[in-house]
Design a protein around this motif. Structure first.
Motif, PDB file in Angstrom:
ATOM      1  N   ALA A 219       4.304   2.969   0.952  1.00 41.54           N
ATOM      2  CA  ALA A 219       4.329   2.758  -0.694  1.00 41.54           C
ATOM      3  C   ALA A 219       4.172   1.389  -1.342  1.00 41.54           C
ATOM      4  O   ALA A 219       3.566   1.367  -2.509  1.00 41.54           O
ATOM      5  CB  ALA A 219       5.836   3.716  -0.865  1.00 41.54           C
ATOM      6  N   THR A 220       4.958   0.737  -0.719  1.00 39.60           N
ATOM      7  CA  THR A 220       4.776  -0.755  -1.227  1.00 39.60           C
ATOM      8  C   THR A 220       3.567  -1.362  -1.160  1.00 39.60           C
ATOM      9  O   THR A 220       3.099  -1.884  -2.281  1.00 39.60           O
ATOM     10  CB  THR A 220       5.907  -1.815  -0.585  1.00 39.60           C
ATOM     11  OG1 THR A 220       7.176  -1.052  -0.804  1.00 39.60           O
ATOM     12  CG2 THR A 220       5.934  -3.018  -1.117  1.00 39.60           C
ATOM     13  N   GLN A 221       2.727  -1.156   0.018  1.00 36.50           N
ATOM     14  CA  GLN A 221       1.468  -1.674  -0.027  1.00 36.50           C
ATOM     15  C   GLN A 221       0.430  -0.959  -1.077  1.00 36.50           C
ATOM     16  O   GLN A 221      -0.358  -1.707  -1.782  1.00 36.50           O
ATOM     17  CB  GLN A 221       0.913  -1.492   1.344  1.00 36.50           C
ATOM     18  CG  GLN A 221       1.456  -2.224   2.455  1.00 36.50           C
ATOM     19  CD  GLN A 221       0.862  -1.691   3.873  1.00 36.50           C
ATOM     20  OE1 GLN A 221       0.523  -0.740   4.211  1.00 36.50           O
ATOM     21  NE2 GLN A 221       0.514  -2.897   4.723  1.00 36.50           N
ATOM     22  N   VAL A 222       0.656   0.271  -1.124  1.00 40.91           N
ATOM     23  CA  VAL A 222      -0.204   1.054  -2.190  1.00 40.91           C
ATOM     24  C   VAL A 222       0.164   0.518  -3.513  1.00 40.91           C
ATOM     25  O   VAL A 222      -0.788  -0.034  -4.306  1.00 40.91           O
ATOM     26  CB  VAL A 222       0.092   2.449  -2.224  1.00 40.91           C
ATOM     27  CG1 VAL A 222      -0.620   3.095  -3.369  1.00 40.91           C
ATOM     28  CG2 VAL A 222      -0.597   2.908  -0.791  1.00 40.91           C
ATOM     29  N   ALA A 223       1.590   0.287  -3.998  1.00 41.64           N
ATOM     30  CA  ALA A 223       1.825  -0.142  -5.233  1.00 41.64           C
ATOM     31  C   ALA A 223       1.480  -1.518  -5.411  1.00 41.64           C
ATOM     32  O   ALA A 223       1.079  -1.875  -6.589  1.00 41.64           O
ATOM     33  CB  ALA A 223       3.367  -0.116  -5.450  1.00 41.64           C
ATOM     34  N   VAL A 224       1.359  -2.399  -4.563  1.00 46.02           N
ATOM     35  CA  VAL A 224       1.036  -3.680  -4.825  1.00 46.02           C
ATOM     36  C   VAL A 224      -0.639  -3.709  -4.952  1.00 46.02           C
ATOM     37  O   VAL A 224      -1.136  -4.569  -5.838  1.00 46.02           O
ATOM     38  CB  VAL A 224       1.502  -4.830  -3.573  1.00 46.02           C
ATOM     39  CG1 VAL A 224       0.577  -5.907  -3.839  1.00 46.02           C
ATOM     40  CG2 VAL A 224       2.754  -4.704  -3.582  1.00 46.02           C
ATOM     41  N   ALA A 225      -1.376  -3.136  -4.312  1.00 50.18           N
ATOM     42  CA  ALA A 225      -2.716  -3.037  -4.266  1.00 50.18           C
ATOM     43  C   ALA A 225      -3.038  -2.507  -5.666  1.00 50.18           C
ATOM     44  O   ALA A 225      -4.034  -3.102  -6.143  1.00 50.18           O
ATOM     45  CB  ALA A 225      -3.232  -2.138  -3.285  1.00 50.18           C
ATOM     46  N   VAL A 226      -2.610  -1.538  -6.055  1.00 52.62           N
ATOM     47  CA  VAL A 226      -2.966  -0.803  -7.434  1.00 52.62           C
ATOM     48  C   VAL A 226      -2.774  -1.810  -8.471  1.00 52.62           C
ATOM     49  O   VAL A 226      -3.430  -1.858  -9.378  1.00 52.62           O
ATOM     50  CB  VAL A 226      -2.037   0.519  -7.668  1.00 52.62           C
ATOM     51  CG1 VAL A 226      -2.344   0.783  -9.026  1.00 52.62           C
ATOM     52  CG2 VAL A 226      -2.669   1.768  -6.662  1.00 52.62           C
TER      53      VAL A 226
END
Length: 289
Positions: A219-226
């Protein structure tokens, strides 16, 4: 339902999986208590439409949605007469009577039986309810002026039928992606709130709330990438919906972390233009670093 504070409304929204920040909760609470429309502007995907949907669920009210588009007019938004049924009714009267009373026949044509209520009229008659006027910036000036009058009066007069007035004003949420400026006259009738994309911690919380199977790391990786994608000035920057779609795609592929290879294969879940995808593929390593 009586709501006594923005904090209480935020808790009600959280129960239906809408994590409102302090500004959104306060604006929605004031609109509810002051019986004023709430005009929400912001980039696509910041949760404007979802706010109206979630308010209806949280407050246990019916949701009535008017989707605006270029060329929308009062007939599409308010009411129409069911001409085919009126014609059949008139023919039945003519066939069943040798001496037809013209005045009585005319009056019988303009009754609730033949009135086709569109979203705005349904909102007046179904109150209390939540009325979502979605993407008002897509409508033209004439429709905006018509809507202004209706919001002022919470009533409409149908020439053949009479006045219809809301017993209780609906909770009106208007949304705009700011493809054009909405006139000041309409904004003056409304409370106003600009919706930003959520901060990192809130976006992670939204992903974990809406997708219980997702881990903290993914979830953190997706949020950072977005968030980094939103800084690239893409043709269509991703919103919360795209974050959720991307996360769902990764979960479907049984991934528990986001790497460059998987990101490249699943970009279609978060980006909607080939130009954006080509630009991002060249920068994937930096985006995921």
């Amino acid at each position: 339902m009586t709501v006594n504070s923005p904090e209480e409304l935020a808790k009600l929204l959280e129960r239906v999986d809408y994590l409102a920040d302090e500004g959104v909760a306060t604006a929605a609470f004031l609109a509810l208590r002051m019986q004023r429309p709430l005009f929400c502007e912001g980039e696509p995907g910041t949760g404007k439409t979802s706010l109206a949907v979630s308010l209806a669920k949280a407050l246990d009210l019916p949701l009535i949605r008017l989707q605006c588009h270029e060329g929308i007019d009062a007939a599409q938004a308010l009411y129409e007469w069911d001409f085919p049924r009126q014609l059949l009714h008139l023919r039945a009267l003519e066939a069943g009577s040798e001496t037809l009373d013209v005045n009585a026949a005319e009056q019988s044509l303009y009754t609730e039986r033949f009135l086709l209520a569109r979203p705005l009229l349904r909102a007046l008659t179904a109150s209390p309810c939540v009325l979502l006027v979605d993407e008002i910036d897509r409508a033209d000036d004439e429709f905006e002026a018509f809507l202004l009058e209706l919001l002022d009066e919470n009533a409409v007069t149908i020439p053949e039928f009479g006045e219809i007035r809301a017993a209780q004003p609906p909770l009106v949420i208007l949304t705009s992606n700011r493809t054009r400026e909405v006139h000041d006259a309409l904004k003056r009738r409304c409370l106003y709130h600009w919706l930003e994309h959520p901060d990192l911690s809130r976006e992670v919380a939204i992903l974990r709330r809406r997708l219980p199977g997702i881990g903290e790391r993914l979830a953190t990786q997706v949020a950072v990438a977005v968030r980094r994608l939103r800084d690239l000035e893409l043709l269509k920057p991703p919103g919360i919906a795209e974050s959720l779609d991307w996360s769902q795609a990764l979960l479907t592929l049984d991934r528990d972390e986001l790497d460059a290879e998987t990101a490249a294969r699943t970009l279609g879940a978060v980006l909607k233009y080939t130009e954006d995808m080509e630009r991002v593929r060249a920068k994937l390593d930096a985006l995921l670093a």
